[in-house]
Design a protein around this motif. Structure first.
Motif, PDB file in Angstrom:
ATOM      1  N   ALA A   1       0.024   2.059 -15.379  1.00  0.00           N
ATOM      2  CA  ALA A   1      -1.024   2.522 -14.584  1.00  0.00           C
ATOM      3  C   ALA A   1      -0.985   3.365 -13.511  1.00  0.00           C
ATOM      4  CB  ALA A   1      -1.674   0.988 -13.650  1.00  0.00           C
ATOM      5  N   ASP A   2      -1.793   4.345 -13.125  1.00  0.00           N
ATOM      6  CA  ASP A   2      -1.962   5.079 -11.871  1.00  0.00           C
ATOM      7  C   ASP A   2      -2.536   4.147 -11.011  1.00  0.00           C
ATOM      8  OD1 ASP A   2      -0.414   7.295 -12.674  1.00  0.00           O
ATOM      9  OD2 ASP A   2      -2.250   7.818 -14.036  1.00  0.00           O
ATOM     10  N   VAL A   3      -2.093   3.929  -9.755  1.00  0.00           N
ATOM     11  CA  VAL A   3      -2.767   2.947  -8.595  1.00  0.00           C
ATOM     12  C   VAL A   3      -2.791   4.103  -7.384  1.00  0.00           C
ATOM     13  CG1 VAL A   3      -2.556   0.828  -7.343  1.00  0.00           C
ATOM     14  CG2 VAL A   3      -1.846   0.980  -9.657  1.00  0.00           C
ATOM     15  N   ALA A   4      -4.127   3.996  -6.759  1.00  0.00           N
ATOM     16  CA  ALA A   4      -4.218   4.404  -5.611  1.00  0.00           C
ATOM     17  C   ALA A   4      -4.279   3.284  -4.591  1.00  0.00           C
ATOM     18  CB  ALA A   4      -5.442   5.378  -5.421  1.00  0.00           C
ATOM     19  N   LEU A   5      -3.688   3.476  -3.559  1.00  0.00           N
ATOM     20  CA  LEU A   5      -3.817   2.513  -2.333  1.00  0.00           C
ATOM     21  C   LEU A   5      -4.686   3.193  -1.129  1.00  0.00           C
ATOM     22  CD1 LEU A   5      -0.099   0.859  -2.169  1.00  0.00           C
ATOM     23  CD2 LEU A   5      -2.037   0.064  -3.259  1.00  0.00           C
ATOM     24  N   PRO A   6      -5.879   2.942  -0.992  1.00  0.00           N
ATOM     25  CA  PRO A   6      -6.635   3.635  -0.098  1.00  0.00           C
ATOM     26  C   PRO A   6      -6.221   3.525   1.310  1.00  0.00           C
ATOM     27  CG  PRO A   6      -7.731   1.803  -0.789  1.00  0.00           C
ATOM     28  CD  PRO A   6      -6.637   1.885  -1.645  1.00  0.00           C
ATOM     29  N   GLY A   7      -6.258   4.348   1.933  1.00  0.00           N
ATOM     30  CA  GLY A   7      -5.835   4.397   3.336  1.00  0.00           C
ATOM     31  C   GLY A   7      -4.253   3.983   3.871  1.00  0.00           C
ATOM     32  N   ALA A   8      -3.327   4.035   2.872  1.00  0.00           N
ATOM     33  CA  ALA A   8      -2.001   3.261   2.892  1.00  0.00           C
ATOM     34  C   ALA A   8      -1.090   4.641   3.525  1.00  0.00           C
ATOM     35  CB  ALA A   8      -1.524   2.872   1.668  1.00  0.00           C
ATOM     36  N   ASP A   9      -0.138   4.133   4.147  1.00  0.00           N
ATOM     37  CA  ASP A   9       1.092   5.202   4.593  1.00  0.00           C
ATOM     38  C   ASP A   9       2.177   4.789   3.681  1.00  0.00           C
ATOM     39  OD1 ASP A   9       3.056   6.452   5.850  1.00  0.00           O
ATOM     40  OD2 ASP A   9       2.731   5.620   7.891  1.00  0.00           O
ATOM     41  N   LEU A  10       2.669   5.604   3.097  1.00  0.00           N
ATOM     42  CA  LEU A  10       3.791   5.600   2.401  1.00  0.00           C
ATOM     43  C   LEU A  10       5.040   4.931   2.665  1.00  0.00           C
ATOM     44  CD1 LEU A  10       5.081   5.990  -0.691  1.00  0.00           C
ATOM     45  CD2 LEU A  10       5.869   8.379   0.095  1.00  0.00           C
ATOM     46  N   ALA A  11       5.222   5.457   4.022  1.00  0.00           N
ATOM     47  CA  ALA A  11       6.387   5.002   4.561  1.00  0.00           C
ATOM     48  C   ALA A  11       6.423   3.318   5.175  1.00  0.00           C
ATOM     49  CB  ALA A  11       6.825   5.905   6.003  1.00  0.00           C
ATOM     50  N   ALA A  12       5.361   2.999   5.386  1.00  0.00           N
ATOM     51  CA  ALA A  12       4.986   1.747   5.920  1.00  0.00           C
ATOM     52  C   ALA A  12       4.401   0.674   5.020  1.00  0.00           C
ATOM     53  CB  ALA A  12       3.981   1.733   7.202  1.00  0.00           C
ATOM     54  N   ALA A  13       3.933   1.101   3.779  1.00  0.00           N
ATOM     55  CA  ALA A  13       3.335   0.065   2.726  1.00  0.00           C
ATOM     56  C   ALA A  13       4.502  -0.512   2.190  1.00  0.00           C
ATOM     57  CB  ALA A  13       2.782   0.891   1.651  1.00  0.00           C
ATOM     58  N   THR A  14       4.583  -1.870   1.608  1.00  0.00           N
ATOM     59  CA  THR A  14       5.523  -2.710   1.076  1.00  0.00           C
ATOM     60  C   THR A  14       4.856  -3.059  -0.233  1.00  0.00           C
ATOM     61  OG1 THR A  14       4.924  -4.539   2.364  1.00  0.00           O
ATOM     62  CG2 THR A  14       6.578  -3.314   3.032  1.00  0.00           C
ATOM     63  N   GLU A  15       5.718  -3.521  -1.135  1.00  0.00           N
ATOM     64  CA  GLU A  15       5.380  -4.322  -2.412  1.00  0.00           C
ATOM     65  C   GLU A  15       6.175  -5.677  -2.402  1.00  0.00           C
ATOM     66  OE1 GLU A  15       4.859  -6.360  -5.666  1.00  0.00           O
ATOM     67  OE2 GLU A  15       6.666  -5.253  -5.604  1.00  0.00           O
ATOM     68  N   SER A  16       5.350  -6.844  -2.339  1.00  0.00           N
ATOM     69  CA  SER A  16       6.068  -8.212  -2.164  1.00  0.00           C
ATOM     70  C   SER A  16       7.381  -8.112  -1.075  1.00  0.00           C
ATOM     71  CB  SER A  16       6.841  -8.521  -3.469  1.00  0.00           C
ATOM     72  OG  SER A  16       5.580  -8.648  -4.484  1.00  0.00           O
ATOM     73  N   GLY A  17       6.966  -7.436  -0.150  1.00  0.00           N
ATOM     74  CA  GLY A  17       8.009  -7.667   1.030  1.00  0.00           C
ATOM     75  C   GLY A  17       9.198  -6.226   0.844  1.00  0.00           C
ATOM     76  N   SER A  18       9.051  -5.650  -0.247  1.00  0.00           N
ATOM     77  CA  SER A  18      10.100  -4.518  -0.365  1.00  0.00           C
ATOM     78  C   SER A  18       9.315  -3.204  -0.096  1.00  0.00           C
ATOM     79  CB  SER A  18      10.601  -4.426  -1.653  1.00  0.00           C
ATOM     80  OG  SER A  18      11.374  -5.660  -1.823  1.00  0.00           O
ATOM     81  N   LYS A  19      10.364  -2.188   0.408  1.00  0.00           N
ATOM     82  CA  LYS A  19       9.779  -0.788   0.553  1.00  0.00           C
ATOM     83  C   LYS A  19       9.393  -0.397  -0.920  1.00  0.00           C
ATOM     84  CE  LYS A  19      10.478   0.224   4.758  1.00  0.00           C
ATOM     85  NZ  LYS A  19       9.310   0.438   5.620  1.00  0.00           N
ATOM     86  N   LEU A  20       8.418   0.373  -1.076  1.00  0.00           N
ATOM     87  CA  LEU A  20       7.717   1.000  -2.317  1.00  0.00           C
ATOM     88  C   LEU A  20       8.886   1.637  -3.278  1.00  0.00           C
ATOM     89  CD1 LEU A  20       4.273   2.352  -1.453  1.00  0.00           C
ATOM     90  CD2 LEU A  20       4.965   0.006  -2.086  1.00  0.00           C
ATOM     91  N   GLU A  21       9.882   2.197  -2.655  1.00  0.00           N
ATOM     92  CA  GLU A  21      10.626   2.978  -3.548  1.00  0.00           C
ATOM     93  C   GLU A  21      11.792   1.984  -3.967  1.00  0.00           C
ATOM     94  OE1 GLU A  21      11.920   3.791   0.924  1.00  0.00           O
ATOM     95  OE2 GLU A  21      10.147   3.862  -0.418  1.00  0.00           O
ATOM     96  N   ALA A  22      11.868   0.824  -3.352  1.00  0.00           N
ATOM     97  CA  ALA A  22      12.946  -0.103  -4.275  1.00  0.00           C
ATOM     98  C   ALA A  22      12.389  -1.187  -4.803  1.00  0.00           C
ATOM     99  CB  ALA A  22      13.595  -0.694  -2.734  1.00  0.00           C
ATOM    100  N   ALA A  23      10.793  -1.233  -4.903  1.00  0.00           N
ATOM    101  CA  ALA A  23      10.179  -2.005  -5.621  1.00  0.00           C
ATOM    102  C   ALA A  23      10.199  -2.248  -7.238  1.00  0.00           C
ATOM    103  CB  ALA A  23       8.804  -2.238  -5.241  1.00  0.00           C
ATOM    104  N   GLU A  24      10.823  -3.052  -7.951  1.00  0.00           N
ATOM    105  CA  GLU A  24      10.882  -2.936  -9.376  1.00  0.00           C
ATOM    106  C   GLU A  24       9.370  -2.667 -10.224  1.00  0.00           C
ATOM    107  OE1 GLU A  24      11.989  -5.909 -13.464  1.00  0.00           O
ATOM    108  OE2 GLU A  24      11.881  -6.795 -11.271  1.00  0.00           O
ATOM    109  N   GLY A  25       9.533  -1.774 -11.143  1.00  0.00           N
ATOM    110  CA  GLY A  25       8.166  -1.453 -11.828  1.00  0.00           C
ATOM    111  C   GLY A  25       7.476  -0.381 -11.045  1.00  0.00           C
ATOM    112  N   VAL A  26       7.816   0.075  -9.689  1.00  0.00           N
ATOM    113  CA  VAL A  26       7.098   0.973  -9.354  1.00  0.00           C
ATOM    114  C   VAL A  26       7.975   2.492  -9.709  1.00  0.00           C
ATOM    115  CG1 VAL A  26       6.651   2.108  -7.141  1.00  0.00           C
ATOM    116  CG2 VAL A  26       6.292  -0.255  -7.216  1.00  0.00           C
ATOM    117  N   ARG A  27       7.468   3.419 -10.662  1.00  0.00           N
ATOM    118  CA  ARG A  27       8.093   4.338 -11.084  1.00  0.00           C
ATOM    119  C   ARG A  27       7.885   5.588 -10.103  1.00  0.00           C
ATOM    120  NH1 ARG A  27       5.399   3.458 -17.436  1.00  0.00           N
ATOM    121  NH2 ARG A  27       6.738   1.511 -17.680  1.00  0.00           N
TER     122      ARG A  27
END
Length: 893
Positions: free
Chosen positions: A841-867
């Motif tokens: 999937a291609d997902v757009a998070l509206p109004g999000a800041d890459l540096a501050a957004a999290t996935e299940s408590g983790s930074k996006l770049e560290a989240a499993e499944g986030v390519r």
């Protein structure tokens, strides 16, 4: 317990289909898997005539590399008639892990050659009453099963509609067989497994016949006998004995017939049933049929027969009345609480000769009295004459009604509790699997979604009708094409539309013109209106987008092409469509005077759809590898767009017609120069805002209105339109108590009066096309044209400041897709996403800041499944593998 495996096996979208004549069926399956980023790397299919898959196996793909898991075409030896084929599937994941075999599924072939039909058409003429109504025929045949039976199949159809019985029991629970097709060209037959109903020794087959669509009243011109004047049955029972012997019992001159208690039955008018004329045991062994008469044989071709393609109609739900209303006129009326389609089942205990009459209506009038004016000539009346002697239960056989309210006559001295217990509403429609749901924090919008779904239920009874209550109930092409994308979210509609589109192709004119309604039962000249006839192109393309199925394009391609070519040659200018009759922006509120056509010029609308259908045809050609056609029709679409600008756009970029719909179409179909699009969108927004956030669009402009606003940055305005409660708006009807979608924005006016008697349906799904926007924009679930059918999923929810949450679920061919967004405390947002295995999937998070957004408590770049994760303007763009995710963030700015 397996953590990776295969489930939900389908053959041509169906679970264990019984009776198909498809020679190369398509097999599909889903994967279950723990974790994220799960993909199929290989699969293996085995097909066998043996449920245990003992040798010899009919077809074994071996381990086949690839991630295909939908529409895999059977490529084994030629299939045999009347044979059950079992299949099972295993898969390998991206790491090489192997699943176990799936649970077996099957498909069963029907009669694959016309030569296998040994039956003859049989009929029996009964005297008509003074109004030209012929009672329903009852046909029977006694036969003997000569030994233990291994299997028994009935293949049956009729001219008219029929009910089949064996030894007094219904063959199955389906209704309104054989369905409505273009009977002279395509006639479906049904397959029944009656093994369990058969007895050793004496048996009886019984068939009841009704008018249905074949010879009953159709449309508003009192047409009858459109396809033929005599009902008839065609049936053959194949017995396979345990010792290997076979026997066929077929319709022929040995069958016997008589009349019975169904004295009149019409789709529009209802049914008259006299229980005193019942012939108890007529379809069972031991019945004395000495006074029954021999049937006659009827000459009718068997060359048009085909196995049932769409899902059958059934009673899919039962409703109890919620109240008894005693109206100011002294009427006794049941309120079912829901505008529904089907019939009423009731139980009474009355003296013989007592007549119970039920009349059906959608609404009560301003004073609260029973109202049937909008039914026009449709009577929607059930008349039941009691036989006496105890409790008797009845429901119709060959008629259906569209109603919320039921006026009851003939039951006296009944209190409300007694009445409520006697009646049950049986909801009937094509038995399609529900695949979608939508919910948000606004209960009025949730009711709107419910109204959309109920509108689909009521109008998807074998064909996509405009309305289910008045003297019409026809397969209007315009309604179908504007609603098909919403329909495909709500339910699995492929078999339903595949069958209907084949009838469109069958009824298409030799010059490529497309009738207004399919099947075609109107006047010969009633065809080829823009936006209506474009269903020939829009509907197949939409199915391809939503299900990734190229076969529907392959089957319909010549029909699609013939339609575009019909438009191309219709006038002096092959790039401008300015000839013929058009419905225009039907029922738009900017229509002059009493017109229904709307203020947007019909040639503007026609040329816009010409450009759009040409573009879609080019895409279809490309998907099918027809490169020359793809280039040709892409060029044609561009030429038509150029002509549109010459004809309907001023040098400064204004659309010449100052209507909401004119701007919507120009923007939706990309007909304006790039430099003119943003100003045009601003102009459209101003039209709406100047109208105090109200729309003026009709059937043509409404489906695209909110999409155009969102595309050009006016999502908040789109939300204001959707959430508008004042007339005209989607929620206005909800505030007036609607439980389905209305035909008119003001079907009931603010003062309680009605729009009109002549054309005022309260179950008319066209404006329900806004459901597409709720799924695709509010919750953001969409497919990717590069990998259609949700193989690659696009998720881009658009947050509405007026809502605190919105959520949608969609059961794709690959599995469940879910999106939920919600406002959290302290100005934060959460977006929950579920992506099924074997997709990404291609997902757009509206109004999000890459540096501050999290996935299940983790930074996006560290989240499993986030390519991948990147900031694009005010959104964060993600590429995800399968799995469940929860994103949290504070809105930028």
């Amino acid at each position: 317990m397996q953590t990776f495996g295969v489930y939900d096996l389908r053959c041509d979208y169906k679970k264990n289909p019984l009776g198909t004549d498809e020679l190369r069926p398509r097999l599909s399956w889903k994967l279950f898997a723990e974790g994220r980023g799960m993909m199929q790397s290989a699969y293996r299919i085995q097909v066998s005539e043996d449920a245990g898959f003992h040798e010899p196996v009919v077809w074994d793909t071996g381990r086949k590399a690839g991630d295909s898991s939908v529409h895999v075409v059977y490529d084994g030896p030629a299939l045999k008639s009347r044979t059950r084929y079992f299949y099972r599937i295993k898969a390998w994941d991206q790491a090489g892990g192997e699943s176990g075999w799936s649970e077996p599924a099957y498909w069963e072939t029907a009669l694959l050659s016309p030569d296998e039909w040994k039956a003859e058409w049989i009929t029996f003429k009964l005297p008509e009453d003074g109004e030209g109504n012929e009672p329903s025929q009852f046909l029977r045949k006694s036969f003997t099963a000569k030994g233990p039976v291994k299997s028994a199949r009935v293949y049956a159809t009729s001219l008219g509609i029929y009910r089949l019985f064996l030894n007094g029991k219904p063959a199955d629970d389906t209704l309104f067989a054989p369905g409505w097709t273009s009977y002279g060209k395509r006639l479906q037959y049904q397959t029944y497994d009656v093994t369990e109903l058969l007895r050793l020794g004496d048996n009886v087959l019984g068939v009841m016949l009704g008018n249905g669509w074949f010879k009953g009243n159709l449309a508003w011109q009192n047409q009858r006998n459109i396809y033929g004047s005599e009902r008839a049955a065609l049936l053959q029972l194949h017995l396979t004995y345990e010792d290997g012997g076979e026997e066929i019992v077929a319709t022929d001159g040995s069958w016997r017939a008589n009349g019975g208690p169904v004295l009149m039955s019409e789709l529009y008018h209802g049914e008259t049933y006299d229980a005193r004329k019942e012939r108890n045991g007529w379809n069972e062994a031991g019945f004395d049929d000495g006074d029954w008469k021999p049937v006659a044989q009827l000459e009718w071709s068997k060359n048009t027969l085909l196995a049932q393609e769409n899902d059958p109609c059934r009673i899919v739900q039962e409703l109890r009345p919620v109240a008894v209303i005693r109206t100011p006129n002294g009427e006794t009326v049941l309120d079912m609480g829901q505008n529904m389609v089907g019939w009423i089942r009731f139980t009474v205990e009355c003296e013989a000769g007592t007549v119970i009459t039920l009349k059906h209506a959608e609404v009560l009038d301003k004073e609260g009295n029973f109202y049937v004016g909008n039914l026009r000539s449709a009577k929607q009346t059930i008349s039941y004459t009691c036989k006496g002697g105890g409790a008797e239960t009845y429901e119709p056989f060959f008629s259906f009604q569209g109603f919320r309210y039921v006026k009851v006559e003939g039951l006296h001295n009944e209190d409300d509790a007694g009445l409520l217990n006697r009646f049950v509403g049986c909801v009937i429609h094509t038995d399609m699997e529900q695949t979608g749901s939508f919910r948000c924090s606004d209960e009025l919008v949730n009711q709107l979604q419910s109204n959309i779904l109920w509108g689909q239920k009521g109008n998807f009874l074998d064909v996509p009708t405009d309305c289910p209550q008045r003297d019409e109930r026809l397969g209007w092409t315009g309604d179908a094409q504007v609603f098909i994308r919403t329909a495909a979210y709500n339910m699995n509609v492929v078999p339903f539309f595949e069958k209907w589109l084949k009838d469109l192709m069958a009824d298409q004119l030799p010059n490529g013109g497309v009738p207004h309604v399919i099947p075609h039962v109107l006047r010969p000249g009633d065809h080829s209106s823009a936006a209506w006839a474009d269903a020939a192109v829009i509907c197949p393309w939409t199915l391809y987008e939503c299900y990734g199925d190229t076969r529907v394009l392959e089957v319909q391609y010549e029909s699609m092409k013939a339609w575009v070519e019909h438009v191309r040659v219709q006038g002096d200018n092959e790039f401008l469509w300015n000839t013929g009759f058009h419905f225009g922006d039907w029922l738009a509120l900017d229509a002059p005077g009493d017109s229904c056509l709307g203020a947007t010029p019909s040639d503007l609308i026609a040329t816009a759809f010409y450009a759009y259908s040409s573009k879609l045809l080019a895409k279809a050609a490309d998907a099918l590898g027809k490169k020359d056609d793809a280039q040709r029709y892409a060029a044609l679409s561009e030429k038509v767009a150029e002509q549109f600008r010459c004809e309907f756009v001023t040098p400064s970029g204004r659309v010449a017609a100052p209507t909401q719909t004119a701007y919507v179409l120009a923007l939706m179909f990309d007909l304006l120069e790039e430099k003119d699009r943003e100003p045009a969108a601003a102009k459209l927004a101003k039209y709406i805002e100047d109208n105090k956030d109200h729309l003026t669009t009709g059937f043509v402009g409404t489906p695209y209105l909110c999409f155009v606003l969102t595309r050009y940055g006016y999502t908040d305005l789109a939300y204001r339109l959707v959430l508008q409660k004042e007339y005209p708006s989607w929620l206005y009807s909800v505030t007036k108590g609607a439980t389905t979608i209305w035909e008119h924005w003001d079907g009931i006016k603010p003062d309680g009066t009605f729009w009109s008697d002549s054309m005022n349906s309260y179950n008319h799904y066209a404006y329900g096309a806004v459901g597409d926007w709720l799924y695709r924009v509010a919750c953001g679930i969409d497919t990717d044209e590069r990998k259609p059918g949700y193989k690659r999923i696009r998720i881009a929810p658009q947050l509405g400041v007026q809502l605190s949450f919105a959520e949608a679920s969609f059961e794709s061919m690959y599995g469940t897709v879910k999106v939920r967004w919600e406002k959290l405390p302290a100005g934060r947002f959460a977006v929950d996403v579920v992506i099924p295995p074997n997709t990404d999937a291609d997902v757009a998070l509206p109004g999000a800041d890459l540096a501050a957004a999290t996935e299940s408590g983790s930074k996006l770049e560290a989240a499993e499944g986030v390519r991948s994760a990147v900031q694009e303007g005010g959104d964060v763009r993600l590429e995800l593998g399968s799995g469940s995710y929860r994103f949290e963030y504070a809105l930028l700015g």
